[in-house]
Design a protein around this motif. Structure first.
Motif, PDB file in Angstrom:
ATOM      1  N   GLN A 133       3.468   1.563  -5.099  1.00  0.00           N
ATOM      2  CA  GLN A 133       3.095   0.233  -4.621  1.00  0.00           C
ATOM      3  C   GLN A 133       3.081   0.179  -3.099  1.00  0.00           C
ATOM      4  OE1 GLN A 133       1.995  -2.268  -6.659  1.00  0.00           O
ATOM      5  NE2 GLN A 133       1.395  -3.225  -4.723  1.00  0.00           N
ATOM      6  N   TRP A 134       3.975   0.933  -2.458  1.00  0.00           N
ATOM      7  CA  TRP A 134       3.986   0.932  -0.994  1.00  0.00           C
ATOM      8  C   TRP A 134       2.645   1.430  -0.455  1.00  0.00           C
ATOM      9  CZ3 TRP A 134       3.274   4.423   2.937  1.00  0.00           C
ATOM     10  CH2 TRP A 134       3.592   3.967   4.220  1.00  0.00           C
ATOM     11  N   PHE A 135       2.118   2.495  -1.044  1.00  0.00           N
ATOM     12  CA  PHE A 135       0.822   3.010  -0.597  1.00  0.00           C
ATOM     13  C   PHE A 135      -0.294   1.997  -0.875  1.00  0.00           C
ATOM     14  CE2 PHE A 135       3.045   7.111  -0.753  1.00  0.00           C
ATOM     15  CZ  PHE A 135       2.598   7.687   0.428  1.00  0.00           C
ATOM     16  N   VAL A 136      -0.249   1.364  -2.031  1.00  0.00           N
ATOM     17  CA  VAL A 136      -1.256   0.344  -2.341  1.00  0.00           C
ATOM     18  C   VAL A 136      -1.216  -0.772  -1.301  1.00  0.00           C
ATOM     19  CG1 VAL A 136      -1.912  -1.443  -4.009  1.00  0.00           C
ATOM     20  CG2 VAL A 136      -1.292   0.849  -4.812  1.00  0.00           C
ATOM     21  N   ASP A 137      -0.035  -1.251  -0.975  1.00  0.00           N
ATOM     22  CA  ASP A 137       0.108  -2.336   0.004  1.00  0.00           C
ATOM     23  C   ASP A 137      -0.302  -1.865   1.397  1.00  0.00           C
ATOM     24  OD1 ASP A 137       1.082  -3.941  -2.017  1.00  0.00           O
ATOM     25  OD2 ASP A 137       3.193  -3.624  -1.502  1.00  0.00           O
ATOM     26  N   TYR A 138       0.041  -0.641   1.733  1.00  0.00           N
ATOM     27  CA  TYR A 138      -0.276  -0.110   3.056  1.00  0.00           C
ATOM     28  C   TYR A 138      -1.777  -0.105   3.289  1.00  0.00           C
ATOM     29  CZ  TYR A 138      -0.275   3.241   6.987  1.00  0.00           C
ATOM     30  OH  TYR A 138      -0.457   3.856   8.197  1.00  0.00           O
ATOM     31  N   PHE A 139      -2.532   0.355   2.303  1.00  0.00           N
ATOM     32  CA  PHE A 139      -3.985   0.416   2.470  1.00  0.00           C
ATOM     33  C   PHE A 139      -4.632  -0.959   2.326  1.00  0.00           C
ATOM     34  CE2 PHE A 139      -3.065   4.861   1.960  1.00  0.00           C
ATOM     35  CZ  PHE A 139      -3.942   5.453   2.852  1.00  0.00           C
ATOM     36  N   HIS A 140      -4.026  -1.826   1.541  1.00  0.00           N
ATOM     37  CA  HIS A 140      -4.550  -3.190   1.429  1.00  0.00           C
ATOM     38  C   HIS A 140      -4.388  -3.925   2.754  1.00  0.00           C
ATOM     39  CE1 HIS A 140      -5.584  -7.080  -0.268  1.00  0.00           C
ATOM     40  NE2 HIS A 140      -4.476  -7.574   0.260  1.00  0.00           N
ATOM     41  N   GLN A 141      -3.212  -3.784   3.374  1.00  0.00           N
ATOM     42  CA  GLN A 141      -2.982  -4.428   4.662  1.00  0.00           C
ATOM     43  C   GLN A 141      -3.891  -3.846   5.731  1.00  0.00           C
ATOM     44  OE1 GLN A 141       1.197  -3.660   5.155  1.00  0.00           O
ATOM     45  NE2 GLN A 141       1.768  -5.002   3.452  1.00  0.00           N
ATOM     46  N   GLY A 142      -4.096  -2.526   5.650  1.00  0.00           N
ATOM     47  CA  GLY A 142      -4.971  -1.889   6.622  1.00  0.00           C
ATOM     48  C   GLY A 142      -6.405  -2.355   6.497  1.00  0.00           C
ATOM     49  N   SER A 143      -6.867  -2.558   5.249  1.00  0.00           N
ATOM     50  CA  SER A 143      -8.256  -2.971   5.044  1.00  0.00           C
ATOM     51  C   SER A 143      -8.508  -4.361   5.573  1.00  0.00           C
ATOM     52  CB  SER A 143      -8.615  -2.914   3.554  1.00  0.00           C
ATOM     53  OG  SER A 143      -7.901  -3.908   2.838  1.00  0.00           O
ATOM     54  N   SER A 144      -7.494  -5.198   5.600  1.00  0.00           N
ATOM     55  CA  SER A 144      -7.678  -6.560   6.084  1.00  0.00           C
ATOM     56  C   SER A 144      -7.490  -6.668   7.584  1.00  0.00           C
ATOM     57  CB  SER A 144      -6.684  -7.505   5.383  1.00  0.00           C
ATOM     58  OG  SER A 144      -5.356  -7.095   5.652  1.00  0.00           O
ATOM     59  N   SER A 145      -6.811  -5.631   8.170  1.00  0.00           N
ATOM     60  CA  SER A 145      -6.549  -5.699   9.605  1.00  0.00           C
ATOM     61  C   SER A 145      -7.442  -4.783  10.430  1.00  0.00           C
ATOM     62  CB  SER A 145      -5.078  -5.345   9.886  1.00  0.00           C
ATOM     63  OG  SER A 145      -4.803  -4.024   9.460  1.00  0.00           O
ATOM     64  N   THR A 146      -8.069  -3.812   9.769  1.00  0.00           N
ATOM     65  CA  THR A 146      -8.921  -2.872  10.489  1.00  0.00           C
ATOM     66  C   THR A 146     -10.358  -3.367  10.474  1.00  0.00           C
ATOM     67  OG1 THR A 146      -7.492  -1.073   9.762  1.00  0.00           O
ATOM     68  CG2 THR A 146      -9.635  -0.459  10.665  1.00  0.00           C
ATOM     69  N   LEU A 172      -0.726   8.277   9.144  1.00  0.00           N
ATOM     70  CA  LEU A 172      -1.547   7.999   7.963  1.00  0.00           C
ATOM     71  C   LEU A 172      -2.519   6.873   8.292  1.00  0.00           C
ATOM     72  CD1 LEU A 172      -1.947   8.739   4.927  1.00  0.00           C
ATOM     73  CD2 LEU A 172      -0.446   6.809   4.394  1.00  0.00           C
ATOM     74  N   SER A 173      -3.797   7.223   8.406  1.00  0.00           N
ATOM     75  CA  SER A 173      -4.814   6.226   8.734  1.00  0.00           C
ATOM     76  C   SER A 173      -5.036   5.261   7.575  1.00  0.00           C
ATOM     77  CB  SER A 173      -6.134   6.924   9.073  1.00  0.00           C
ATOM     78  OG  SER A 173      -7.189   5.997   9.176  1.00  0.00           O
ATOM     79  N   HIS A 174      -5.273   3.997   7.913  1.00  0.00           N
ATOM     80  CA  HIS A 174      -5.586   2.999   6.896  1.00  0.00           C
ATOM     81  C   HIS A 174      -7.015   3.134   6.374  1.00  0.00           C
ATOM     82  CE1 HIS A 174      -2.289   0.812   9.063  1.00  0.00           C
ATOM     83  NE2 HIS A 174      -1.963   0.489   7.830  1.00  0.00           N
ATOM     84  N   SER A 175      -7.880   3.800   7.148  1.00  0.00           N
ATOM     85  CA  SER A 175      -9.316   3.680   6.895  1.00  0.00           C
ATOM     86  C   SER A 175      -9.974   4.919   6.297  1.00  0.00           C
ATOM     87  CB  SER A 175     -10.038   3.322   8.202  1.00  0.00           C
ATOM     88  OG  SER A 175      -9.825   4.325   9.179  1.00  0.00           O
ATOM     89  N   HIS A 203     -11.914  -0.133   4.476  1.00  0.00           N
ATOM     90  CA  HIS A 203     -12.060  -0.015   3.032  1.00  0.00           C
ATOM     91  C   HIS A 203     -12.235   1.447   2.658  1.00  0.00           C
ATOM     92  CE1 HIS A 203     -12.526  -4.380   2.909  1.00  0.00           C
ATOM     93  NE2 HIS A 203     -13.356  -4.237   3.926  1.00  0.00           N
ATOM     94  N   ALA A 204     -11.246   1.986   2.007  1.00  0.00           N
ATOM     95  CA  ALA A 204     -11.313   3.394   1.623  1.00  0.00           C
ATOM     96  C   ALA A 204     -10.616   3.580   0.287  1.00  0.00           C
ATOM     97  CB  ALA A 204     -10.662   4.273   2.694  1.00  0.00           C
ATOM     98  N   PRO A 205     -11.101   4.516  -0.515  1.00  0.00           N
ATOM     99  CA  PRO A 205     -10.465   4.777  -1.809  1.00  0.00           C
ATOM    100  C   PRO A 205      -9.067   5.360  -1.638  1.00  0.00           C
ATOM    101  CG  PRO A 205     -12.686   5.704  -1.712  1.00  0.00           C
ATOM    102  CD  PRO A 205     -12.307   5.331  -0.314  1.00  0.00           C
ATOM    103  N   LEU A 206      -8.189   4.967  -2.529  1.00  0.00           N
ATOM    104  CA  LEU A 206      -6.852   5.528  -2.624  1.00  0.00           C
ATOM    105  C   LEU A 206      -6.722   6.114  -4.019  1.00  0.00           C
ATOM    106  CD1 LEU A 206      -3.864   5.905  -1.677  1.00  0.00           C
ATOM    107  CD2 LEU A 206      -3.412   3.646  -2.681  1.00  0.00           C
TER     108      LEU A 206
END
Length: 374
Positions: free
Chosen positions: A224-237, A197-200, A242-245
């Motif tokens: 919430q896990w998905f929300v956190d997963y993409f939030h962490q990805g947006s700050s590390s990638t 599952l890509s963060h971006s 930054h992508a819509p969820l």
């Protein structure tokens, strides 16, 4: 949308998980019936149902409900893929509690086939084992997955991986950080920057009659896990984090009234309980499922409202000619107790034009609603 208990099936000795898994069979058979009767097209569902040619049809009420549900969700997914294409990105779909769903094969052979970066299905290990076996048995389904060397079975036959399709065995009631993360956050190859599952990429979560079987705490932790997963990805990638969820939920709601109690009692007789329905007594309460997790916007409609105002008059006229429906009042009561919720969490307003397009995603009223179909 489930039929009454079958007189030849004993539900007394079934555990609750077995009863829940049986609801997947109900949904698959309902779809097969609607396809056979001409409500919609799906050449793949028959490959996922044992002895499909021998299965009896379902009543018109179930066929119509299946049609309304399927068309509405398909429209939401099609629009999501269109917006993703306009945004210049492929996207990911994650179907949680996917069961015997055939959507991947319909998308993979349709006009949106090149827009899918990944399609991920998650369900009980017992369910994914049966589906993996069905996929390997069907030449038509396996051919769409790719060449034989591109299809890999893992985890003792409970998981399957192909080029852009993944079937994963997960009990969604368990803490996602211990169960879901084991699969989605880890890569198939040795490249740690390339998880399943890509963060971006724009990502759409699909929950068709799954959260209602879970405790509110478990379903909340899952989202919430998905929300956190993409939030962490947006700050590390560095590029494109930054992508819509977004999410789509189809489930029962409003079960505190007299008809809702009848539905609950019917399901209890089959050893099925709905702990996830309790927090959602009205259609206006459904958006809270996403809004409490910081989603930007969220909307919900009952199937009755969708049939009445969001389905083209020509389509309603077509399906009304397929079968005689005597239980119009009962149909409306049933459709009032099933709803579709969709919500989206937009990234920070770094690209206002892109966010504007994504923000318009959702069901659109029909050009001409049919009042006489009531």
């Amino acid at each position: 949308m489930y039929p009454p208990p079958h007189p030849n099936i004993s539900y007394r000795n079934q555990d609750s998980d077995a009863a829940i898994r049986l609801t997947d069979s109900d949904a698959a058979l309902a779809r097969l019936s609607a396809v056979k009767k001409g409500y919609m097209q799906d050449p793949f569902i028959k490959h996922l149902i044992p002895r499909a040619h021998l299965q009896p049809p379902r009543p018109p009420l179930i066929n119509i409900g299946t049609y309304v549900r399927s068309e509405a969700i398909d429209n939401l997914i099609d629009e999501w893929l269109e917006i993703s294409c306009q945004d210049g990105k492929k996207c990911q779909l994650v179907s949680l509690g996917a069961g015997s769903d055939s959507r991947f094969w319909r998308l993979a052979t349709g006009p949106h086939k090149d827009k899918l970066a990944a399609y991920i299905e998650v369900d009980f290990p017992d369910v994914t084992t049966k589906k993996a076996m069905a996929l390997r048995k069907s030449r038509e389904l396996s051919a769409i997955l790719g060449s034989p060397e591109q299809i890999k079975i893992s985890h003792g036959g409970t998981a399957l991986h192909a080029k852009n399709y993944h079937l994963l065995p997960v009990d969604l009631r368990l803490p996602p950080s211990e169960s879901l993360a084991t699969f989605l956050a880890k890569p198939l190859s040795d490249n740690p920057s390339n998880p399943i599952l890509s963060h971006s990429l724009p990502t759409l979560l699909i929950f068709e009659c799954v959260l209602v079987y879970m405790s509110p705490e478990a379903s909340s932790a899952l989202i919430q896990w998905f929300v956190d997963y993409f939030h962490q990805g947006s700050s590390s990638t560095v590029a494109g984090g930054h992508a819509p969820l977004a999410g789509i939920v189809y489930e029962m709601f409003g079960l505190r009234d007299a008809f809702g109690q009848v539905m609950l009692n019917n399901l209890k007789s089959r050893n099925v309980v709905l702990p996830g329905a309790e927090p959602y007594p009205t259609i206006s309460s459904l958006p809270h499922r996403f809004l409490k997790h910081g989603f930007t916007t969220c909307h919900a409609l009952s199937l009755r409202e969708i049939r009445r105002h969001y389905t083209n008059h020509s389509e309603l006229k077509r399906i009304s000619s397929l079968e005689m429906l005597d239980e119009v009042e009962e149909l409306n009561l049933v459709l009032e107790h099933y709803g579709i919720t969709w919500g989206i969490k937009l990234p920070d307003a770094s690209d206002a034009a892109s966010n504007l397009s994504w923000g318009k995603w959702g069901l659109k009223p029909a050009e001409k609603a049919s009042e006489e179909m009531e």
